[in-house]
Motif scaffolding. Sequence first.
Motif, PDB file in Angstrom:
ATOM      1  N   ASN A   1       0.820  -1.209   0.000  1.00 18.65           N
ATOM      2  CA  ASN A   1       0.000   0.000   0.000  1.00 18.65           C
ATOM      3  C   ASN A   1       0.858   1.265   0.000  1.00 18.65           C
ATOM      4  OD1 ASN A   1      -2.219  -1.673   0.063  1.00 18.65           O
ATOM      5  ND2 ASN A   1      -2.603  -1.404   2.242  1.00 18.65           N
ATOM      6  N   GLY A   2       1.911   1.256   0.822  1.00 18.23           N
ATOM      7  CA  GLY A   2       2.763   2.439   0.899  1.00 18.23           C
ATOM      8  C   GLY A   2       3.489   2.709  -0.393  1.00 18.23           C
ATOM      9  N   LEU A   3       4.023   1.666  -1.027  1.00 20.56           N
ATOM     10  CA  LEU A   3       4.770   1.863  -2.265  1.00 20.56           C
ATOM     11  C   LEU A   3       3.861   2.324  -3.390  1.00 20.56           C
ATOM     12  CD1 LEU A   3       7.411   1.757  -3.762  1.00 20.56           C
ATOM     13  CD2 LEU A   3       7.103  -0.714  -4.067  1.00 20.56           C
ATOM     14  N   LEU A   4       2.675   1.727  -3.505  1.00 22.73           N
ATOM     15  CA  LEU A   4       1.759   2.134  -4.574  1.00 22.73           C
ATOM     16  C   LEU A   4       1.248   3.554  -4.356  1.00 22.73           C
ATOM     17  CD1 LEU A   4      -0.258  -1.145  -5.210  1.00 22.73           C
ATOM     18  CD2 LEU A   4       1.400  -0.047  -6.736  1.00 22.73           C
ATOM     19  N   HIS A   5       0.984   3.909  -3.098  1.00 26.21           N
ATOM     20  CA  HIS A   5       0.559   5.287  -2.820  1.00 26.21           C
ATOM     21  C   HIS A   5       1.651   6.269  -3.200  1.00 26.21           C
ATOM     22  CE1 HIS A   5       0.483   8.892  -0.241  1.00 26.21           C
ATOM     23  NE2 HIS A   5      -0.803   8.896  -0.557  1.00 26.21           N
ATOM     24  N   ASP A   6       2.889   5.992  -2.781  1.00 28.21           N
ATOM     25  CA  ASP A   6       3.986   6.916  -3.059  1.00 28.21           C
ATOM     26  C   ASP A   6       4.276   6.989  -4.557  1.00 28.21           C
ATOM     27  OD1 ASP A   6       4.056   7.228  -0.371  1.00 28.21           O
ATOM     28  OD2 ASP A   6       6.050   6.379  -0.064  1.00 28.21           O
ATOM     29  N   TRP A   7       4.173   5.861  -5.245  1.00 28.87           N
ATOM     30  CA  TRP A   7       4.367   5.874  -6.704  1.00 28.87           C
ATOM     31  C   TRP A   7       3.308   6.732  -7.380  1.00 28.87           C
ATOM     32  CZ3 TRP A   7       1.213   4.372 -10.754  1.00 28.87           C
ATOM     33  CH2 TRP A   7       1.818   4.353 -12.009  1.00 28.87           C
ATOM     34  N   SER A   8       2.053   6.549  -6.969  1.00 25.56           N
ATOM     35  CA  SER A   8       0.958   7.314  -7.561  1.00 25.56           C
ATOM     36  C   SER A   8       1.114   8.802  -7.301  1.00 25.56           C
ATOM     37  CB  SER A   8      -0.382   6.829  -7.003  1.00 25.56           C
ATOM     38  OG  SER A   8      -1.453   7.588  -7.505  1.00 25.56           O
ATOM     39  N   ALA A   9       1.674   9.150  -6.133  1.00 27.07           N
ATOM     40  CA  ALA A   9       1.857  10.559  -5.775  1.00 27.07           C
ATOM     41  C   ALA A   9       3.084  11.173  -6.430  1.00 27.07           C
ATOM     42  CB  ALA A   9       1.958  10.692  -4.257  1.00 27.07           C
ATOM     43  N   GLY A  10       3.851  10.371  -7.177  1.00 29.23           N
ATOM     44  CA  GLY A  10       5.024  10.886  -7.864  1.00 29.23           C
ATOM     45  C   GLY A  10       6.270  10.943  -7.009  1.00 29.23           C
ATOM     46  N   TRP A  11       6.261  10.245  -5.881  1.00 27.18           N
ATOM     47  CA  TRP A  11       7.409  10.280  -4.970  1.00 27.18           C
ATOM     48  C   TRP A  11       8.395   9.144  -5.230  1.00 27.18           C
ATOM     49  CZ3 TRP A  11       3.805  10.908  -0.127  1.00 27.18           C
ATOM     50  CH2 TRP A  11       3.231  12.188  -0.164  1.00 27.18           C
ATOM     51  N   VAL A  12       8.062   8.254  -6.139  1.00 35.14           N
ATOM     52  CA  VAL A  12       8.931   7.126  -6.472  1.00 35.14           C
ATOM     53  C   VAL A  12       9.270   7.203  -7.949  1.00 35.14           C
ATOM     54  CG1 VAL A  12       9.102   4.616  -6.641  1.00 35.14           C
ATOM     55  CG2 VAL A  12       7.968   5.658  -4.664  1.00 35.14           C
ATOM     56  N   ALA A  13      10.557   7.319  -8.252  1.00 37.16           N
ATOM     57  CA  ALA A  13      10.999   7.435  -9.645  1.00 37.16           C
ATOM     58  C   ALA A  13      11.154   6.044 -10.237  1.00 37.16           C
ATOM     59  CB  ALA A  13      12.313   8.203  -9.726  1.00 37.16           C
ATOM     60  N   ALA A  14      10.056   5.475 -10.682  1.00 37.81           N
ATOM     61  CA  ALA A  14      10.070   4.136 -11.259  1.00 37.81           C
ATOM     62  C   ALA A  14       8.823   3.960 -12.104  1.00 37.81           C
ATOM     63  CB  ALA A  14      10.109   3.077 -10.156  1.00 37.81           C
ATOM     64  N   THR A  15       8.869   2.994 -12.997  1.00 38.33           N
ATOM     65  CA  THR A  15       7.671   2.645 -13.743  1.00 38.33           C
ATOM     66  C   THR A  15       6.805   1.730 -12.884  1.00 38.33           C
ATOM     67  OG1 THR A  15       8.619   0.643 -14.722  1.00 38.33           O
ATOM     68  CG2 THR A  15       9.001   2.743 -15.885  1.00 38.33           C
ATOM     69  N   LEU A  16       5.557   1.568 -13.282  1.00 36.34           N
ATOM     70  CA  LEU A  16       4.684   0.672 -12.533  1.00 36.34           C
ATOM     71  C   LEU A  16       5.205  -0.763 -12.621  1.00 36.34           C
ATOM     72  CD1 LEU A  16       2.172   0.346 -10.827  1.00 36.34           C
ATOM     73  CD2 LEU A  16       0.829   0.080 -12.925  1.00 36.34           C
ATOM     74  N   ASP A  17       5.748  -1.153 -13.758  1.00 39.51           N
ATOM     75  CA  ASP A  17       6.322  -2.494 -13.880  1.00 39.51           C
ATOM     76  C   ASP A  17       7.467  -2.691 -12.889  1.00 39.51           C
ATOM     77  OD1 ASP A  17       4.583  -3.312 -15.833  1.00 39.51           O
ATOM     78  OD2 ASP A  17       5.928  -2.906 -17.499  1.00 39.51           O
ATOM     79  N   GLU A  18       8.287  -1.666 -12.726  1.00 45.04           N
ATOM     80  CA  GLU A  18       9.396  -1.760 -11.775  1.00 45.04           C
ATOM     81  C   GLU A  18       8.879  -1.866 -10.341  1.00 45.04           C
ATOM     82  OE1 GLU A  18      12.898   0.672 -14.179  1.00 45.04           O
ATOM     83  OE2 GLU A  18      11.455   1.779 -12.926  1.00 45.04           O
ATOM     84  N   VAL A  19       7.804  -1.159 -10.046  1.00 49.99           N
ATOM     85  CA  VAL A  19       7.200  -1.244  -8.717  1.00 49.99           C
ATOM     86  C   VAL A  19       6.689  -2.661  -8.467  1.00 49.99           C
ATOM     87  CG1 VAL A  19       5.233  -0.496  -7.316  1.00 49.99           C
ATOM     88  CG2 VAL A  19       6.613   1.201  -8.532  1.00 49.99           C
ATOM     89  N   VAL A  20       6.002  -3.218  -9.454  1.00 52.83           N
ATOM     90  CA  VAL A  20       5.481  -4.574  -9.308  1.00 52.83           C
ATOM     91  C   VAL A  20       6.620  -5.575  -9.150  1.00 52.83           C
ATOM     92  CG1 VAL A  20       4.229  -6.431 -10.477  1.00 52.83           C
ATOM     93  CG2 VAL A  20       3.322  -4.099 -10.503  1.00 52.83           C
TER      94      VAL A  20
END
Length: 221
Positions: free
Chosen positions: A180-199
């Motif tokens: 939940n934390g990683l997806l929230h931060d990714w969606s908010a633009g705080w994580v410099a990665a693609t969604l595939d990289e997050v997964v």
Amino acid sequence: MPGRLKAPTGRYAGKTAEERQAERRRRFLDAALRMFGDSPGYRSTTVAALSEAAGLSTRQFYEEFRTLEDVLAALHLQVNDWAEEAVLKAAADAADLPLVERAAAIFHAYAGNVTADPRRIRITFVEIIGVSPRLEQQRLQRRARWIDLIVAEAQAAAERGEAAARDYRLAATGFIGSVNGLLHDWSAGWVAATLDEVVEELVRQLLGILRPPGWSPDPTT
């Protein structure tokens, strides 16, 4: 307010009372997704503004809901239901795949669903927080369902000899916070990665839990 106003009954414009009620409820929830999930947010929305956005009257609002908190509660459940349906379908479709591929399919389905509309993430991870003890209980109950799903998948993998045999509940509880934390931060633009990289990162974390150092598959399984 002691209770909802009584909705009209009978057929009108070719629709039954139940069909009209379902349509009104959908329109209120659609408007709530726009207003709670974007601007002005749940705390700055009024019944009158939500009703106007839905193209309905405040009287119709009170035929469906008692308070705006009821709307937020229903919307939170709906957003979680959408994600759960996507995950269960992916899990069924990937049932015969090896663990790594199955985990990737499930997480792609979850991440794709919840990030498809940033408003869903805001409802699930932001707007629901701190509203009331009732909604906090609902939030924790829905999170527990996700934990149960992870535990069930982990135990099934262990029974197939693909993962270590252990009690996964504590690990799953910690892991869902990472998801939940990683997806929230990714969606908010705080994580410099693609969604595939997050997964891919989430899958690596899960595999680290399922296959700790020193574990090896059971050759008899």
